[in-house]
Each structure stands twice: as C-alpha cells, then as structure tokens.
Design a protein around this motif. Structure first.
Motif, short mmCIF file in Angstrom:
data_model
loop_
_atom_site.label_atom_id
_atom_site.label_comp_id
_atom_site.label_asym_id
_atom_site.label_seq_id
_atom_site.Cartn_x
_atom_site.Cartn_y
_atom_site.Cartn_z
N LEU A 69 0.85 -1.19 0.00
CA LEU A 69 0.00 0.00 0.00
C LEU A 69 0.88 1.23 0.00
O LEU A 69 1.62 1.48 0.97
CB LEU A 69 -0.91 0.01 1.23
N ASN A 70 0.86 1.99 -1.10
CA ASN A 70 1.52 3.29 -1.15
C ASN A 70 0.48 4.36 -0.84
O ASN A 70 -0.62 4.33 -1.39
CB ASN A 70 2.12 3.54 -2.53
N PHE A 71 0.84 5.33 -0.01
CA PHE A 71 -0.18 6.30 0.40
C PHE A 71 0.42 7.66 0.70
O PHE A 71 1.61 7.81 1.00
CB PHE A 71 -0.93 5.80 1.65
N ASN A 72 -0.43 8.68 0.55
CA ASN A 72 -0.15 10.01 1.07
C ASN A 72 -1.39 10.45 1.84
O ASN A 72 -2.20 9.61 2.25
CB ASN A 72 0.23 10.99 -0.06
N LYS A 73 -1.54 11.74 2.07
CA LYS A 73 -2.67 12.20 2.87
C LYS A 73 -4.02 11.85 2.26
O LYS A 73 -4.97 11.50 2.96
CB LYS A 73 -2.58 13.73 3.06
N GLU A 74 -4.12 11.95 0.94
CA GLU A 74 -5.42 11.82 0.28
C GLU A 74 -5.57 10.59 -0.59
O GLU A 74 -6.69 10.13 -0.84
CB GLU A 74 -5.70 13.07 -0.57
N ILE A 149 -5.51 1.00 17.96
CA ILE A 149 -6.82 1.03 18.62
C ILE A 149 -7.76 0.12 17.82
O ILE A 149 -7.76 0.13 16.59
CB ILE A 149 -7.38 2.46 18.68
N LYS A 150 -8.59 -0.62 18.53
CA LYS A 150 -9.51 -1.55 17.90
C LYS A 150 -10.76 -0.84 17.39
O LYS A 150 -11.29 0.05 18.05
CB LYS A 150 -9.90 -2.64 18.91
N ALA A 151 -11.24 -1.26 16.22
CA ALA A 151 -12.49 -0.75 15.67
C ALA A 151 -13.24 -1.91 15.03
O ALA A 151 -12.63 -2.84 14.51
CB ALA A 151 -12.22 0.34 14.63
N THR A 198 -3.63 2.84 13.73
CA THR A 198 -2.71 3.63 14.56
C THR A 198 -2.87 5.12 14.30
O THR A 198 -2.68 5.58 13.17
CB THR A 198 -1.25 3.21 14.35
N PRO A 199 -3.22 5.90 15.31
CA PRO A 199 -3.28 7.36 15.16
C PRO A 199 -1.91 7.99 14.92
O PRO A 199 -1.82 9.15 14.53
CB PRO A 199 -3.86 7.84 16.50
N GLN A 200 -0.84 7.22 15.11
CA GLN A 200 0.51 7.74 14.87
C GLN A 200 0.76 8.00 13.39
O GLN A 200 1.68 8.74 13.05
CB GLN A 200 1.56 6.76 15.41
N ILE A 201 -0.04 7.38 12.54
CA ILE A 201 0.04 7.65 11.09
C ILE A 201 -1.35 8.15 10.69
O ILE A 201 -2.24 7.37 10.35
CB ILE A 201 0.43 6.41 10.29
N PRO A 202 -1.59 9.46 10.79
CA PRO A 202 -2.95 10.02 10.68
C PRO A 202 -3.47 10.12 9.24
O PRO A 202 -3.66 11.21 8.70
CB PRO A 202 -2.78 11.41 11.32
N VAL A 203 -3.67 8.97 8.63
CA VAL A 203 -4.31 8.91 7.31
C VAL A 203 -5.46 7.91 7.40
O VAL A 203 -5.41 6.98 8.21
CB VAL A 203 -3.33 8.48 6.21
N ALA A 204 -6.48 8.08 6.57
CA ALA A 204 -7.67 7.22 6.64
C ALA A 204 -7.58 6.03 5.69
O ALA A 204 -8.61 5.53 5.22
CB ALA A 204 -8.91 8.05 6.34
N HIS A 205 -6.38 5.57 5.40
CA HIS A 205 -6.19 4.48 4.45
C HIS A 205 -6.11 3.13 5.15
O HIS A 205 -5.94 3.03 6.37
CB HIS A 205 -4.90 4.70 3.65
N GLY A 206 -6.23 2.09 4.32
CA GLY A 206 -6.10 0.73 4.81
C GLY A 206 -5.99 -0.21 3.64
O GLY A 206 -6.18 0.18 2.48
N GLY A 208 -6.92 -3.21 0.93
CA GLY A 208 -8.13 -3.70 0.29
C GLY A 208 -9.25 -2.69 0.30
O GLY A 208 -9.08 -1.51 -0.01
N GLU A 209 -10.45 -3.15 0.68
CA GLU A 209 -11.65 -2.31 0.68
C GLU A 209 -11.75 -1.43 1.92
O GLU A 209 -12.69 -0.63 2.03
CB GLU A 209 -12.90 -3.20 0.60
N PHE A 210 -10.81 -1.56 2.84
CA PHE A 210 -10.96 -0.94 4.15
C PHE A 210 -10.33 0.45 4.21
O PHE A 210 -9.21 0.66 3.75
CB PHE A 210 -10.37 -1.86 5.23
N TRP A 211 -11.05 1.37 4.83
CA TRP A 211 -10.59 2.76 4.95
C TRP A 211 -11.52 3.46 5.94
O TRP A 211 -12.46 2.88 6.47
CB TRP A 211 -10.63 3.46 3.59
N GLY A 212 -11.24 4.75 6.19
CA GLY A 212 -12.17 5.58 6.92
C GLY A 212 -11.96 5.70 8.41
O GLY A 212 -12.80 6.28 9.11
N LEU A 213 -10.84 5.18 8.93
CA LEU A 213 -10.53 5.35 10.35
C LEU A 213 -9.51 6.48 10.53
O LEU A 213 -8.80 6.81 9.59
CB LEU A 213 -9.98 4.04 10.92
N PRO A 214 -9.45 7.08 11.71
CA PRO A 214 -8.51 8.20 11.93
C PRO A 214 -7.08 7.74 12.14
O PRO A 214 -6.42 8.17 13.10
CB PRO A 214 -9.09 8.89 13.17
N GLY A 215 -6.60 6.90 11.27
CA GLY A 215 -5.24 6.39 11.36
C GLY A 215 -5.10 5.19 10.43
O GLY A 215 -6.09 4.52 10.09
#
Length: 277
Positions: A69-74, A149-151, A198-206, A208-215
């Motif tokens: 997974l390559n990522f930036n803020k958006e 953190i668990k979600a 992890t909130p230590q990396i504050p991006v909403a990525h994940g 596969g299909e998963f995303w939308g968490l504050p880390g």
C-alpha cells in the motif's frame, strides 16, 4: 474471528520502522501479509487429513499473499506483489480472474478506481468509496512500534467481494426464482470486520476495501482472512508513484459483478450442452 490468529508467527518477524515525525505532506509504504483459511465444507468431511494438506499446499498461492500500500494524505495505491506458485512455479490463472487488481482510492473525492482482468479482458472499475460505519473501541495493543486502537464494523459481504464469483451464491439466487420468473428479495449477507489502526500515522487508508478510520489500518480480520502489516517505510528517499490505473473498459462495481456472473453462467450452460450430446 479471533485476532490471535497468526499473531505469534507474524510479530516475531515484524519489522516496522518507527515514525519520529509526520510532515504536513508525506508519503508512506506499508506491506501486508494476507492469510486465509481453507474451508472445504461438507466435501472436506469426506477427505483424509493427507488429502486436505495436499489441497492446501496446491492452493497456497491463493491462501497466502503479500500486498503493498503506497499512500499520502489523500490517495493510496494497493496491489499484490508478484508471487509464483510454490508447487508449480506458475501463476494461478484461475484465481487471478477473481482476485482484486490494482486499486486506487482517493479519500478526498470518495472515489475508487480498480483495474480488473477477467479471462483476458481488462476492465476499469470506477465507483464511489462505500461508507463504513466503524465503531471505535477502547481496546489497544502494539503492532511493532505502533500503538493501535480496535475498531469494529458490520459490512455487506458483497461490498468486500464484488470482484469475486461464487457458484454457491449463483445457485442460491437461481433457487430463489419462482415459477413466474420473479426473484424473491435476497437476504443481505453481512461480514463482521475487526480492524486495528494507529493514530501515529494520521491517514484514513487501509488495505483492500478498508478505509475511513482516523489512522492507518495495520491489521484487519474478516471472516476467515487476516491481513497484517509487516513493514512500514515513511517518507522513502525515492518518491512513490501513486496514480490511478487508466486502462480497460470503464464499468461500475455492480455492472462488473453482473458481467462476470453472466459469463460464468454462459460457460456452465455451454459445458452442459456439450455433455448432453
């Protein structure tokens, strides 16, 4: 699904570079190992343990995969690392038809663009990112150097496997058709998903299909599959290429699912006609 699955084997080998600071604009690269359990159902009940083990070895390249997974803020770009079958030295051509392709997500525009190949034909699936209603808990744990953190979330199963095909689902849908050709309202299958971010990396990525968490999501469990991050590189020296795939026939998720279902029905019916001759 218990989060203890694979944990001991992974954590021993886990190598994650600590994040000292997060710049206003940054890039990162996360590696994930995905492992699925082999479910043989009633068919497997008639098999010996040796037969089950043999099948598991033959399907190893489908059950165990590595992704990046390559990522930036958006934006993010998620794809499988090339991997040869350990038994035959060849790629799994059948499984490739129903595996996720190159996936690009833009969380600012809520857009998904994914490249899918089906029996030699290339499709470019464009659709909205589905909203995932995460319930963030209080439970925490460390994954490598990161506090997570668990979600939890309950997601329609089709939303997670729209690129896949199941003969069982096809049989069930055909059985629901009444004599007038009308189809009963189908029951929506749901999948319970457990994620650790992890909130230590504050991006909403994940992955596969998963995303939308504050880390960044470092671990996710759904049904009999676990994906766990094994390495993170923040702000690599060489700039990462995060671009959407752009080749193939443009299509929506629903239209793509209908396309492969119709094609598989056609293949089944053609085989049946040949056998009846």
């Amino acid at each position: 699904m218990s989060t203890t699955v694979l944990k001991l084997s992974f954590i021993a080998a886990l190598f994650i570079l600590p994040l000292s600071s997060v710049a206003q604009e940054f890039q990162g690269q996360a590696y994930y190992f995905k492992k699925s359990k082999l479910e043989l159902g009633s068919w497997g009940a008639r098999m010996s343990e040796a037969q089950k083990k043999q099948i598991q070895m033959r399907l190893k390249n489908r059950l165990e995969k590595t992704y990046v997974l390559n990522f930036n803020k958006e934006e993010s770009y998620f794809d499988e690392e090339d991997k040869l079958d350990a038994m035959s030295g060849a790629t799994d051509s059948w499984g490739k038809n129903f595996s996720p392709g190159e996936s690009y997500k833009n969380i600012r525009d809520k857009q998904l663009i994914q490249s899918q190949e089906f029996y030699g034909k290339l499709f470019l699936v464009k659709d909205d990112l589905p909203a995932i209603k995460w319930k963030i808990g209080k439970e925490t744990k460390k994954i490598g150097e990161y506090l997570c953190i668990k979600a939890m979330a309950t997601i329609p199963s089709d939303q997670l496997t729209w690129y896949d095909f199941s003969w069982g689902q096809l049989r069930n849908s055909e059985q629901n058709e009444d004599q007038d050709g009308e189809t009963d309202e189908p029951q929506i299958a749901l999948t319970v998903v457990e994620a650790w971010y992890t909130p230590q990396i504050p991006v909403a990525h994940g992955p596969g299909e998963f995303w939308g968490l504050p880390g960044l999501i470092l671990e996710v469990s759904a049904d009999d599959t676990v994906m766990l991050c094994s390495k993170i590189i923040m702000n690599p020296k060489n700039k990462l290429k995060i671009e959407a795939p752009d080749k193939g026939k443009e299509i929506s998720k629903e239209a793509y699912k209908n396309t492969i279902t119709m094609k598989m029905k056609e293949m089944r019916d053609n085989r049946g006609r040949r056998r009846s001759r």
